[in-house]
Write a protein that holds these residues in place. Structure first.
Motif, PDB file in Angstrom:
ATOM      1  N   GLN A 122      59.209  12.885 -10.026  1.00 11.71           N
ATOM      2  CA  GLN A 122      59.486  11.450  -9.923  1.00 11.71           C
ATOM      3  C   GLN A 122      60.760  11.076 -10.685  1.00 11.71           C
ATOM      4  O   GLN A 122      61.607  10.336 -10.190  1.00 11.71           O
ATOM      5  N   LEU A 123      60.910  11.605 -11.898  1.00 10.73           N
ATOM      6  CA  LEU A 123      62.076  11.289 -12.724  1.00 10.73           C
ATOM      7  C   LEU A 123      63.355  11.876 -12.130  1.00 10.73           C
ATOM      8  O   LEU A 123      64.427  11.269 -12.210  1.00 10.73           O
ATOM      9  N   ARG A 171      61.447   1.459 -21.202  1.00 12.00           N
ATOM     10  CA  ARG A 171      60.586   1.398 -20.010  1.00 12.00           C
ATOM     11  C   ARG A 171      60.466   2.767 -19.347  1.00 12.00           C
ATOM     12  O   ARG A 171      59.384   3.149 -18.883  1.00 12.00           O
ATOM     13  N   LYS A 172      61.575   3.520 -19.323  1.00 17.59           N
ATOM     14  CA  LYS A 172      61.525   4.870 -18.746  1.00 17.59           C
ATOM     15  C   LYS A 172      60.753   5.825 -19.648  1.00 17.59           C
ATOM     16  O   LYS A 172      60.021   6.692 -19.178  1.00 17.59           O
ATOM     17  N   LEU A 200      58.295   5.120 -21.622  1.00 17.63           N
ATOM     18  CA  LEU A 200      56.857   4.860 -21.520  1.00 17.63           C
ATOM     19  C   LEU A 200      56.249   5.516 -20.283  1.00 17.63           C
ATOM     20  O   LEU A 200      55.047   5.779 -20.239  1.00 17.63           O
ATOM     21  N   LYS A 201      57.088   5.782 -19.276  1.00 16.77           N
ATOM     22  CA  LYS A 201      56.599   6.446 -18.065  1.00 16.77           C
ATOM     23  C   LYS A 201      56.174   7.885 -18.324  1.00 16.77           C
ATOM     24  O   LYS A 201      55.508   8.504 -17.492  1.00 16.77           O
ATOM     25  N   LEU A 202      56.579   8.427 -19.459  1.00 17.87           N
ATOM     26  CA  LEU A 202      56.190   9.799 -19.788  1.00 17.87           C
ATOM     27  C   LEU A 202      54.682   9.952 -19.913  1.00 17.87           C
ATOM     28  O   LEU A 202      54.145  11.053 -19.765  1.00 17.87           O
ATOM     29  N   GLY A 203      54.012   8.853 -20.221  1.00 17.24           N
ATOM     30  CA  GLY A 203      52.564   8.904 -20.318  1.00 17.24           C
ATOM     31  C   GLY A 203      52.071   9.271 -21.706  1.00 17.24           C
ATOM     32  O   GLY A 203      52.842   9.759 -22.537  1.00 17.24           O
ATOM     33  N   LEU A 232      55.344  14.107 -12.696  1.00 21.01           N
ATOM     34  CA  LEU A 232      56.256  13.230 -13.432  1.00 21.01           C
ATOM     35  C   LEU A 232      57.687  13.745 -13.363  1.00 21.01           C
ATOM     36  O   LEU A 232      58.633  12.977 -13.174  1.00 21.01           O
ATOM     37  N   GLU A 256      64.568   9.510  -9.433  1.00 19.07           N
ATOM     38  CA  GLU A 256      65.193   8.305  -9.988  1.00 19.07           C
ATOM     39  C   GLU A 256      66.582   8.602 -10.543  1.00 19.07           C
ATOM     40  O   GLU A 256      67.508   7.798 -10.414  1.00 19.07           O
ATOM     41  N   ASP A 298      66.256   3.745 -22.618  1.00 20.99           N
ATOM     42  CA  ASP A 298      65.473   2.675 -22.003  1.00 20.99           C
ATOM     43  C   ASP A 298      63.989   2.907 -22.281  1.00 20.99           C
ATOM     44  O   ASP A 298      63.397   3.867 -21.777  1.00 20.99           O
TER      45      ASP A 298
END
Length: 386
Positions: free
Chosen positions: A201-202, A85-86, A88-91, A198, A205, A83
């Protein structure tokens, strides 16, 4: 001696299952260095060498039909976990670290091929392209590149040899380097606070995702993946053809695009895609190995040396990128192993730093699945010109 197509396929799948079972249940340290998938390849190759089956018309037809049709389905299922979107959350820093590793590996292949070109056969660039696909993504990407470039099955013997020996030593090196993390981070002036946040947070989820696999999950994923495979192969002949972009190449690119798109839909939440794609992957690897022969592996040492040169160039460029972009050792190491080792080993290295960072290793490895096939094909195109 096996001469029937169905018997040939049945034996290979049963044989692969026994090695996977042995890896799961056995406490042999052999499997720490030679995973089941590598043993499947070399043992099937040995059986082929001694003539355990005969390449009759029926066996050849069964091989081609099963391998060609399963490959796009496997790629689709493999990409359902990716995914964007996930990811991209890595930064930015994690993404910079990952793509720095990817680019340095690609450069390593190009430079090494130029240095060793005189020692290799004329079409060795294809084997390098396949290994590059594997060292950016995983074995699935290697098989995808092999299918796209019509690489002879025997050539993958060298690829698997390098992937096993060079990769194993690289994993040990990266695990050994964990203790040097504080000194390395001080030298690069990196900040690890954001990575810890991060990871937490992951992990939160990940705990919300359904894990139990049901019958309906398997049959839906199987039916959809086979349909996508059929559609991709139907559409491929209608696209522009060239010496590099031919039917099989286009079908793999189509199914890659569809996999990335479906990964952002509710289909991606259906559990079981990993298990099903692995069944297809191990079947395809066994099929490929069954057409190879040990007598064709006459230049193994030079390939292994070339593999270490590739890793050396990758290491130097990764350290340079770490200094320029102020990356920490965790980011560099996991990015490297997410490329070279994939989903099987990147989380292990992440856990060596902290259990909370395991999801980052998983996501970075999944990112390799997305770019591995394209990266391998790009390197192959460059090497074909050299």
């Amino acid at each position: 001696m096996i001469t029937k197509g169905f018997t040939y396929v049945a034996f290979l799948i049963f044989f692969a299952s026994m090695l996977v079972l042995a890896e799961k249940k056995s406490k042999l340290k052999l499997f720490n260095y030679l995973p089941a998938i590598v043993l499947i390849y070399f043992t099937a190759m040995l059986l082929s060498t001694v003539g355990f089956w005969q390449n009759t018309k029926e066996i050849t037809s069964a091989y081609k039909a099963l391998k060609d049709n399963l490959l796009p389905a496997m790629i689709f299922l493999m990409l359902l976990r990716c995914d964007l979107r996930k990811i991209l959350k890595l930064g930015p820093k994690m993404l910079i670290g990952f793509f720095s590793a990817t680019i340095s590996i690609m450069i390593g292949f190009i430079v090494t091929y130029m240095l060793f070109k005189g020692f290799f056969e004329a079409d060795t660039w294809k084997a390098f392209a396949a290994l590059c696909g594997s060292w950016i993504g995983g074995t699935g990407n290697m098989v995808a590149v092999q299918g796209a470039l019509n690489i002879p099955d025997a050539k993958l013997g060298y690829t698997l040899l390098m992937d096993s020996i060079n990769y194993s030593i690289w994993v040990m090196f990266l695990l050994w380097a964990v203790s040097f993390s504080p000194k390395f981070n001080k030298w690069t002036k990196s900040n690890t606070k954001l990575i810890d946040e991060l990871g937490a947070q992951l992990s939160k989820e990940e705990g919300k995702t359904r894990k139990e696999i049901e019958f309906v999950d398997i049959i839906v994923l199987l039916g959809l993946s086979l349909l996508v495979s059929a559609v991709s192969m139907y559409l491929a002949p209608f696209l522009p053809q060239s010496t590099f972009f031919q039917g099989q190449t286009w079908s793999i690119l189509i199914v890659t695009a569809l996999g990335i798109i479906f990964a952002m839909t509710p289909v991606a939440k259906i559990p079981g895609s990993t298990a099903l794609s692995n069944v297809m992957l191990y079947t395809i690897v066994a099929l490929i190995a069954s057409r190879a022969n040990f007598t064709e592996l006459t230049k193994a040492p030079i390939y292994i040396i070339a593999g270490f040169v590739i890793l050396g160039i990758h290491a130097l460029l990764s350290v340079l990128a770490a200094k320029i972009f102020k990356l920490d050792l965790f980011t560099c190491g996991v990015a490297s192993l997410a490329n070279i080792g994939g989903i099987a080993s990147a989380p292990i290295l992440a856990a060596a730093y902290s259990e909370a960072l395991v999801p980052i290793g998983v996501l970075m490895a999944l990112m390799g699945y997305i770019v591995g096939t394209g990266g391998g094909l790009l390197v192959g195109k460059i090497l074909s010109i050299l």
